[in-house]
Write a protein that holds these residues in place. Structure first.
Motif, PDB file in Angstrom:
ATOM      1  N   THR A 433       8.515  16.626  24.035  1.00  0.00           N
ATOM      2  CA  THR A 433       9.754  16.403  24.797  1.00  0.00           C
ATOM      3  C   THR A 433       9.525  15.756  26.154  1.00  0.00           C
ATOM      4  N   ASP A 434       8.266  15.656  26.590  1.00  0.00           N
ATOM      5  CA  ASP A 434       7.981  15.050  27.897  1.00  0.00           C
ATOM      6  C   ASP A 434       6.753  14.152  27.770  1.00  0.00           C
ATOM      7  N   ARG A 435       6.955  12.886  27.998  1.00  0.00           N
ATOM      8  CA  ARG A 435       5.858  11.925  27.854  1.00  0.00           C
ATOM      9  C   ARG A 435       4.740  12.194  28.852  1.00  0.00           C
ATOM     10  N   LEU A 436       5.056  12.791  29.992  1.00  0.00           N
ATOM     11  CA  LEU A 436       4.038  13.120  30.983  1.00  0.00           C
ATOM     12  C   LEU A 436       2.972  14.032  30.371  1.00  0.00           C
ATOM     13  N   VAL A 437       3.414  15.080  29.671  1.00  0.00           N
ATOM     14  CA  VAL A 437       2.478  16.016  29.038  1.00  0.00           C
ATOM     15  C   VAL A 437       1.763  15.338  27.877  1.00  0.00           C
ATOM     16  N   MET A 438       2.507  14.559  27.083  1.00  0.00           N
ATOM     17  CA  MET A 438       1.900  13.891  25.929  1.00  0.00           C
ATOM     18  C   MET A 438       0.775  12.954  26.356  1.00  0.00           C
ATOM     19  N   GLU A 439       1.031  12.125  27.370  1.00  0.00           N
ATOM     20  CA  GLU A 439       0.012  11.187  27.833  1.00  0.00           C
ATOM     21  C   GLU A 439      -1.139  11.920  28.516  1.00  0.00           C
ATOM     22  N   ASP A 509      11.209  12.755  33.903  1.00  0.00           N
ATOM     23  CA  ASP A 509      11.513  12.128  35.187  1.00  0.00           C
ATOM     24  C   ASP A 509      12.292  10.839  34.917  1.00  0.00           C
ATOM     25  N   LYS A 510      13.558  10.808  35.300  1.00  0.00           N
ATOM     26  CA  LYS A 510      14.418   9.674  34.976  1.00  0.00           C
ATOM     27  C   LYS A 510      13.930   8.377  35.605  1.00  0.00           C
ATOM     28  N   ALA A 511      13.417   8.459  36.828  1.00  0.00           N
ATOM     29  CA  ALA A 511      12.932   7.239  37.493  1.00  0.00           C
ATOM     30  C   ALA A 511      11.723   6.674  36.763  1.00  0.00           C
ATOM     31  N   ARG A 512      10.825   7.557  36.330  1.00  0.00           N
ATOM     32  CA  ARG A 512       9.644   7.081  35.618  1.00  0.00           C
ATOM     33  C   ARG A 512      10.007   6.529  34.238  1.00  0.00           C
ATOM     34  N   GLU A 513      10.965   7.171  33.575  1.00  0.00           N
ATOM     35  CA  GLU A 513      11.391   6.681  32.272  1.00  0.00           C
ATOM     36  C   GLU A 513      12.071   5.320  32.401  1.00  0.00           C
ATOM     37  N   LYS A 514      12.843   5.147  33.457  1.00  0.00           N
ATOM     38  CA  LYS A 514      13.496   3.854  33.686  1.00  0.00           C
ATOM     39  C   LYS A 514      12.449   2.769  33.891  1.00  0.00           C
ATOM     40  N   GLN A 515      11.397   3.098  34.632  1.00  0.00           N
ATOM     41  CA  GLN A 515      10.327   2.140  34.852  1.00  0.00           C
ATOM     42  C   GLN A 515       9.610   1.819  33.537  1.00  0.00           C
ATOM     43  N   ARG A 516       9.417   2.835  32.697  1.00  0.00           N
ATOM     44  CA  ARG A 516       8.765   2.604  31.398  1.00  0.00           C
ATOM     45  C   ARG A 516       9.595   1.679  30.518  1.00  0.00           C
ATOM     46  N   GLN A 517      10.913   1.888  30.522  1.00  0.00           N
ATOM     47  CA  GLN A 517      11.775   1.048  29.711  1.00  0.00           C
ATOM     48  C   GLN A 517      11.730  -0.408  30.170  1.00  0.00           C
ATOM     49  N   VAL A 518      11.635  -0.603  31.487  1.00  0.00           N
ATOM     50  CA  VAL A 518      11.519  -1.964  32.018  1.00  0.00           C
ATOM     51  C   VAL A 518      10.231  -2.617  31.524  1.00  0.00           C
ATOM     52  N   VAL A 519       9.129  -1.853  31.569  1.00  0.00           N
ATOM     53  CA  VAL A 519       7.837  -2.377  31.116  1.00  0.00           C
ATOM     54  C   VAL A 519       7.887  -2.687  29.620  1.00  0.00           C
ATOM     55  N   LEU A 520       8.490  -1.773  28.834  1.00  0.00           N
ATOM     56  CA  LEU A 520       8.601  -2.002  27.395  1.00  0.00           C
ATOM     57  C   LEU A 520       9.409  -3.261  27.095  1.00  0.00           C
ATOM     58  N   LYS A 521      10.490  -3.449  27.844  1.00  0.00           N
ATOM     59  CA  LYS A 521      11.325  -4.641  27.634  1.00  0.00           C
ATOM     60  C   LYS A 521      10.556  -5.906  27.962  1.00  0.00           C
TER      61      LYS A 521
END
Length: 594
Positions: A433-439, A509-521
């Motif tokens: 449920t949290d990419r921080l822990v997964m990574e 973390d919404k800010a970090r997820e937003k940044q990840r989505q930008v990188v993925l795009k």
């Protein structure tokens, strides 16, 4: 013996500071070393950790400079103290300050990494630095940069934790530093494991040194007539041990999936919870230091522990070498000040640090270098106080106990905690449920496996004996990473891949997820552009006037185009196998996503 009995070696000013700090009696290493080092002797001091070695060289350094016929000028250096880590250098600096303050003209300068060296150069030019205390890299750098620094007046060189300095890649810097210093100086080497670096004494430039070996006699079992236990200078008999007699060390044998539950149960049982006096079960406030093999392992446990219900109320700090210097200093200061808490760290906090009121040392992972074992447990049972330590070992690592006993480190087996908390489902839920822990779990797994390959005791810590499946489960992995150390079907028992697609896991973390989505795009757009570019290249090749080409040449051209396309797809397929690209991304790149 008292410190006053060391006169004339010690000055009245130094005795006044010692008295104000509550120091009355010197430890054996101080009693043996101070008169020699204050005189005209080079010393090589071998004493167990926590025996008071810092004061044993700080007092002679300050009093030797105090007795100079004339004060040093602002650009002159009188002493250089070299430490392997920033934290230890800062601690030496703080211990020395009250004694340096008793000499009106004397100034000390701390030189460690993590800051702008130009600031250190400016500080030296403006305020001077008669006593330089720092790490080898920064000391060497500032000595090169600061042309006005006069090292011809150096009276004393101290190498603290000498064996580590000579063993962790500082040879070039140490040689450069010592070549700049005058040969007519006093030199002191201080360490808890100096007997393993005999050849280093010549490198350090000692001239006919006096060897000071303060040993601890082993305590005989109850009912056995024992010899008189003592601490003293010079070599000890075969019955001596490498750790203080007031330190009780235990070991626990458990599987990789049990280590974290064992740690949580231990922290609960030992009362590592901040409170005014004690908890409802009568546990007194306790400080616990937990050592891990890699920085990534520290980050993973630091991420998951605060989220567990069993760890509510615990003050948990993380410290490792990849943190910025300001964060490292703040973490260490915070842990020093709290009455109880947990410090998760690597061997960056294993040497020389004197953190008050540490009751327990937990070695979650045995160190790569066996000599670090002594330094880790040395953060407790300091200056004659009692302390406890425990090390977790995997079943195939049981022979490490015998190895340590041969090295004069006594251990006793501790019972396993019978009521272990069920943490695996909670860890898996966090990872899903949290990419921080997964990574963090994936990075910890990869770093642990690669560090395990580099263990100095390869005959005990063998990678082929490591249960990678259970280890992956312990780190809550969703998928096994693509790495050459993982061989298909070998040692992977106990691991079941998650039904959750790792690419779908988002950061909380919404800010970090937003940044990840930008990188993925951006990545997707770049792959799409590359795909269009490849198609255009193939189209241009096809648009060549075929009527002018013989059939044989057209077939060769078509074969070349097919081969190029096959190579592109094979490259993408290798990325999928290595975990660098998901199956959906592969379909999109090859035009199969219709």
């Amino acid at each position: 013996m008292r410190f006053v009995d060391l006169v004339p070696a010690l000055s009245p000013e130094a005795l006044a500071v010692l008295g104000a700090s509550g120091f009355v009696q010197p430890t054996p290493v101080q009693e043996a070393t101070i008169p020699l080092f204050c005189g005209n002797k080079d010393v090589a001091v071998d004493a167990c950790t926590g025996s008071g070695k810092t004061l044993a060289f700080v007092l002679p350094v300050v009093d030797r400079l105090r007795r100079l016929e004339a004060p040093l000028r602002i650009n002159q250096v009188g002493a250089v103290i070299v430490s392997p880590t920033r934290e230890l250098a800062r601690q030496i600096f703080e211990v020395a300050q009250p004694f340096i303050a008793t000499v009106a003209w004397l100034r000390a300068l701390l030189l460690v990494g993590g800051s702008d060296p130009a600031v250190d150069v400016g500080s030296f030019k403006e305020n001077g630095g008669h006593v330089l205390i720092g790490t080898p890299g920064r000391l060497d750098d500032i000595m090169q940069r600061c042309s006005t620094m006069d090292l011809r007046t150096v009276e004393v060189l101290v190498l603290d934790e000498a064996d580590r300095l000579l063993d962790m890649g500082f040879k070039v810097q140490l040689d450069a530093i010592m070549q700049r210093l005058p040969r007519q100086r006093r030199t002191g080497l201080f360490s808890a494991t100096q007997t393993e670096a005999v050849e280093a004494l010549a490198r350090a430039g000692l001239r006919n040194p006096v060897r000071v070996n303060v040993a601890v006699t082993q305590v005989q079992p109850p009912g056995v007539k024992s010899k008189k236990q003592s601490q003293g200078a010079e070599a000890a008999s075969d019955a001596t041990q490498r750790t203080p007699s007031t330190l009780h060390i235990q070991y626990i044998l458990c599987e990789a999936t049990q280590k974290l539950p064992q740690l949580v149960a231990f922290l609960q049982a030992k009362g590592a919870v901040t409170s005014l006096h004690s908890d409802s079960q009568g546990h007194q406030d306790k400080k616990v230091i937990v050592y891990f093999l890699t920085c990534a392992c520290v980050d993973f446990v630091a991420a998951v522990l605060p989220r567990l219900s069993q760890c509510k109320g615990m003050t948990i700090n993380a410290l490792h070498g990849r943190m910025k210097q300001a964060a490292r200093a703040a973490t260490l200061a915070a842990f020093t000040e709290v009455p109880a808490g947990v410090l998760l760290c690597t061997d960056v906090a294993a040497r020389g640090l004197d953190i008050p009121d540490v009751q327990w040392i937990v070695q979650f992972d045995p160190p790569q270098d066996p000599s670090a074992f002594v330094h880790r447990v040395g953060r407790t049972a300091r200056m004659g106080r009692s302390g406890n330590a425990v090390v977790y070992l995997l079943p195939h690592e049981a022979s490490y106990v015998d190895f340590l006993r041969v090295r004069k480190i006594p251990l006793q087996q501790a019972p396993l905690s019978q009521q272990l908390p069920d943490l695996q489902s909670a860890l898996q839920r966090q990872s899903e449920t949290d990419r921080l822990v997964m990574e963090a779990g994936t990075k910890a797994f990869v770093s642990y496996v690669r560090a395990y390959k580099e263990h100095h005791c390869k005959f005990i810590f063998r990678l082929q004996d490591l249960a990678l499946g259970r280890l992956a489960t312990a780190f809550a992995l969703l998928r096994l990473p693509g790495m050459p150390e993982i061989k298909k079907g070998k040692g992977l028992e106990g691991f079941t891949p998650s039904a959750i697609d790792p690419d779908s896991v988002r950061f909380k973390d919404k800010a970090r997820e937003k940044q990840r989505q930008v990188v993925l795009k951006q990545q997707q757009q770049r792959r799409q552009e590359e795909k269009v570019q490849r198609r255009q290249q193939r189209k241009q090749a096809v648009q060549q006037p075929e009527e002018h080409l013989p059939a044989a040449k057209r077939r060769k051209q078509q074969d070349r185009e097919d081969l190029l396309q096959l190579q592109d797809e094979y490259t993408l397929l290798r990325k999928v196998k290595k975990g660098k690209m998901s199956a959906s991304e592969f379909d999109a790149a090859t035009g199969l996503d219709f």
